[in-house]
Design a protein around this motif. Structure first.
Motif, PDB file in Angstrom:
ATOM      1  N   THR A 170      -3.394   9.124   5.668  1.00 10.29           N
ATOM      2  CA  THR A 170      -3.027   7.601   7.441  1.00 10.29           C
ATOM      3  C   THR A 170      -3.282   7.206   6.926  1.00 10.29           C
ATOM      4  N   ASP A 171      -1.927   5.808   7.416  1.00  5.50           N
ATOM      5  CA  ASP A 171      -1.818   5.127   7.472  1.00  5.50           C
ATOM      6  C   ASP A 171      -2.333   4.334   8.748  1.00  5.50           C
ATOM      7  N   GLU A 172      -2.726   2.650   8.703  1.00  3.92           N
ATOM      8  CA  GLU A 172      -3.092   1.941   9.848  1.00  3.92           C
ATOM      9  C   GLU A 172      -3.860   2.877  10.402  1.00  3.92           C
ATOM     10  N   GLN A 173      -5.352   3.170   9.454  1.00  2.00           N
ATOM     11  CA  GLN A 173      -6.089   4.192  10.009  1.00  2.00           C
ATOM     12  C   GLN A 173      -7.095   4.353  11.014  1.00  2.00           C
ATOM     13  N   LYS A 193       0.874  -0.623   0.099  1.00  2.00           N
ATOM     14  CA  LYS A 193      -0.183   0.012  -0.372  1.00  2.00           C
ATOM     15  C   LYS A 193       0.887   1.739  -0.148  1.00  2.00           C
ATOM     16  N   THR A 194       2.182   1.421   0.285  1.00  2.00           N
ATOM     17  CA  THR A 194       2.684   2.187   0.575  1.00  2.00           C
ATOM     18  C   THR A 194       3.158   2.718  -0.635  1.00  2.00           C
ATOM     19  N   ILE A 195       3.577   2.126  -1.032  1.00  2.73           N
ATOM     20  CA  ILE A 195       3.756   2.514  -3.112  1.00  2.73           C
ATOM     21  C   ILE A 195       2.706   3.506  -3.541  1.00  2.73           C
TER      22      ILE A 195
HETATM   23 MG    MG Z   1       1.823  -0.381   5.818  1.00  2.48          MG
END
Ligand code: MG
Ligand code: ADP
Length: 678
Positions: A382-385, A286-288
């Motif tokens: 937001t990551d890992e919401q 997901k990061t990319i």
């Molecule tokens: Mg991640």
């Protein structure tokens, strides 16, 4: 009301309660048991099977004996009936000798193991027959404990608290309570602590879960109304530089990643405010996807912010982003903002952000908690919401003039529910994993395999790899025979050679301590990390290749799957060892699902199917959406009802201004103020 106003609680005991997060009598009322113990009917020796908790009533053959064994005092006794003979043993309980006399009839409750045909019950609890008679069918509460505070002590305090505390008026409108046959609050809270039956417990749990889901649905509906197709002043076109960068990545994007990128690109140029969720299993990349959106934004002359739930994760993202920009010689300026920076450092950063001398801003919640002023914030990710509160996310997105928002989640929520939970968002789903990944090798083993597992872990460590061991508890519990991090670390320090550096991590540590341990694990200063499920949140330590989970049968499968995602993040073969300490047919069957599937959605669904009503899980289900009681998997139907009811209430009283909704309005405000998730 102060805790010390209760009988038996002085300043010293009060401190212990505070350790558990209990500060007031009200807190105590809502300090629900961690799990419940049930009492099986007694049976004859011959019908006992290995693994499960069982009760046997029998007469002792002889007086118990006490012998020294490896520095421990071991008390042994035997019961015999017509069907067979059972050995009973206890460690360091010599005082039992006076109870365990020849000819006495007693009930023993415990787990049975067989060795060379000899059935043994280890550390069974002892009851007088007349005392045990009324037990089957009832549930005994087991509370999370801390050293010096036993289950009995907590139970006593809870009983008193229940008697003296005043309950707020019920905030769920009466018509809804009737319609959904919800228990009244006082009965429900009491039954959570002291259920008279499994059925009563279920009804109580349903009531409390409904409260949460109802408030959740109300909050969601408000938000949805707020967000309906709003025009955006940030129109972001795709840039050739980004396309070129994608071409030069060391890997090819998966189909799911490509589709997500396309969805986002379309949203960003649409002229409307994006509100999108990218949902993909751990390791799906997901990061990319997030980075590409940030690059497009910054190249368009705006600012993009990425908020991670922990400092290490923020640092990792920042390092990767920086490397990417340098490699592709992009004229962009990334910055990292975390809470542990000095005031001076932060001030410099704030100036850079305010003057648009920074366009890619990565950090923790420090991004919004402090007085950060953005110049042109067009995208908030937001990551890992599920680790963030509603308000936190809201606050950050209010920093700009309605920036586009993107949320990344690894929580595998069944699709039908996702439509309710993420009603206010568009969803992009990444289902597949990058193709070059070696699938994790899984093993479901029993306790006898531990020795081999340690050997195996040691071999991996000698090869230069790292490992996790997960325990369900932080501290010992006098009612539960479950592994805990504190004791476990001490135990394995003696087992592993000195050169193996062992660290520990759990949720009761201070955030700074946790960060420090994770940073040291990432830097390979720690080889073996013993932890609770706090490692679930996505830090990338590709060098970690083994995970061993103790008491695996106590966890929800979805959660085990999330945990497992911490390994299998590099070209090295990774391994997951699930230690099934119950070793019953049912636990084996459940855990085998994990061994045979690698699809989080599929696993969550199969888990639900296998669980019957009345299956009460010891360890709390996954941190998926931080509900205290409700469980997104188990309570799917209830969530549907709650959201219908919420919609109905809002239809007649959108702002909750009617007098009969006064309590509801207050409850909703409290709910929103707490860190609860949307
Ligand atoms: Mg991640
Ligand atoms: P998550 O979805 O859990 O956030 P990450 O974005 O951290 O996953 O990705 C995990 C790892 O996989 C990273 O090291 C990343 O560089 C790598 N990765 C991402 N996409 C691909 C791909 N298409 N092919 C190969 N590796 C990939």
């Amino acid at each position: 009301m102060e805790l010390t106003e209760l009988k038996g609680i002085g300043p010293k005991t009060e401190k212990l309660f505070q350790k558990l997060g209990i500060r007031t009598v009200e807190d105590l009322v809502y300090y629900f048991p961690h799990t419940y113990l049930s009492f099986p009917k007694t049976q004859v020796v011959g019908s006992l099977v290995d693994g499960e908790q069982q009760a046997v009533m029998g007469m002792l053959e002889k007086d118990a004996t006490v012998v020294h064994l490896h520095g421990l005092l071991m008390t042994t006794a035997y019961v015999r009936d017509l069907s067979g003979k059972l050995r009973l043993c206890w460690f360091n309980a010599a005082f039992l000798k006076s109870t365990l006399r020849a000819g006495t009839v007693l009930v023993f409750l415990g787990k049975v193991t067989s060795f060379k045909g000899q059935k043994t019950m280890q550390q069974p609890r002892i009851f007088r027959p007349e005392e045990y008679e009324a037990k089957p069918g009832t549930l005994e509460p087991v509370y999370g404990q801390t050293k010096g505070l036993s289950n009995t002590a907590i139970l006593k305090a809870v009983r008193q608290a229940m008697d003296v505390s005043v309950f707020r008026p019920d905030f769920v409108p009466e018509s809804i309570r009737c319609n959904r046959t919800l228990m009244d609050m006082r009965t429900a809270v009491r039954a959570m602590h002291f259920p008279e039956s499994v059925t009563q417990f279920e009804a109580a749990r349903k009531r409390l879960a409904f409260n949460e889901l109802f408030l959740f649905s109300l909050a969601l509906a408000e938000k949805k109304a707020h967000h309906a197709a709003e025009r955006s002043r940030f129109v972001i076109e795709a840039h050739p530089e980004v396309a070129a960068l994608v071409e030069k990545l060391l890997f090819q994007l998966t189909e799911g990643q490509k589709a997500a990128v396309q969805d986002i690109t379309a949203d960003l140029r649409s002229g409307f405010v994006m509100n999108r969720l990218v949902q993909g299993d751990v390791g799906s990349g997901k990061t990319i996807v997030a980075f590409l959106a940030m690059l497009e934004t910054a190249l368009s002359g705006y600012q993009a912010a990425l908020m991670a739930p922990t400092e290490i994760l923020a640092e990792q993202h920042f390092a990767k982003m920086k490397a990417m920009i340098e490699e592709h010689a992009l004229a962009l300026r990334p910055v990292l903002v975390t809470g542990s920076m000095t005031a001076k450092e932060r001030k410099t950063l704030y100036t850079r952000i305010a003057t648009h001398d920074a366009d890619l801003i990565i950090g923790t919640h420090a991004l919004f908690q402090e007085k950060v002023v953005y110049d042109q914030l067009a995208l908030v990710i937001t990551d890992e919401q599920h680790r963030f509160g509603v308000n936190q996310r809201q606050e950050l997105s209010e920093k700009g003039q309605r920036p586009h928002t993107l949320v990344m989640s690894a929580t595998p929520i069944p699709r039908t529910l996702a439509m309710l939970v993420y009603a206010d968002m568009q969803v992009s789903l990444i289902r597949e994993k990058p193709a070059d990944r070696l699938p994790i090798r899984n093993a479901v083993v029993d306790e006898n395999y531990r020795k081999n597992a340690y050997k195996f872990i040691y071999e991996e460590i000698r090869k230069g790899r790292q490992a996790y061991i997960i325990c369900p508890m932080v501290e010992p519990n006098d009612m539960l025979d479950l592994e805990n991090v504190s004791d476990y670390v001490q135990k394995i320090r003696k087992i592993f050679p000195k050169e193996v550096k062992i660290g520990k991590l759990h949720g009761k540590m201070k955030p700074a301590e946790k960060e420090d341990i994770m940073a040291r694990f990432l830097a390979h200063e720690i080889d073996l990390l013993v932890s609770t499920t706090v490692v679930e949140v996505g830090v990338d330590v590709p060098n970690a290749t083994v995970m061993m989970v103790e008491n695996a049968e106590r966890f929800g499968l979805a959660q085990l799957h999330q945990l497992r995602g911490r390994v299998g993040r590099s070209e090295h073969q990774s391994f997951c060892i699930f230690v099934d300490t119950q070793n019953s047919e049912k636990s084996k069957q459940r855990l085998q699902i994990l061994a045979h599937s690698n699809d989080g959605f599929d696993i969550a669904e199969q888990d639900l199917r296998l669980r019957g009503p009345g299956d009460i899980f010891g360890v709390r289900q996954s941190g998926a959406l931080d509900f205290a009681i409700a469980d997104i998997y188990e309570d799917g139907a209830l969530l549907r009802e709650a959201s219908e009811d919420a919609a109905f209430v809002l239809k007649t009283d959108a702002e909750l201004t009617l007098p009969e909704h006064g309590e509801l309005k207050k409850a909703l405000d409290r709910f929103l103020a707490k860190s609860c998730t949307l």
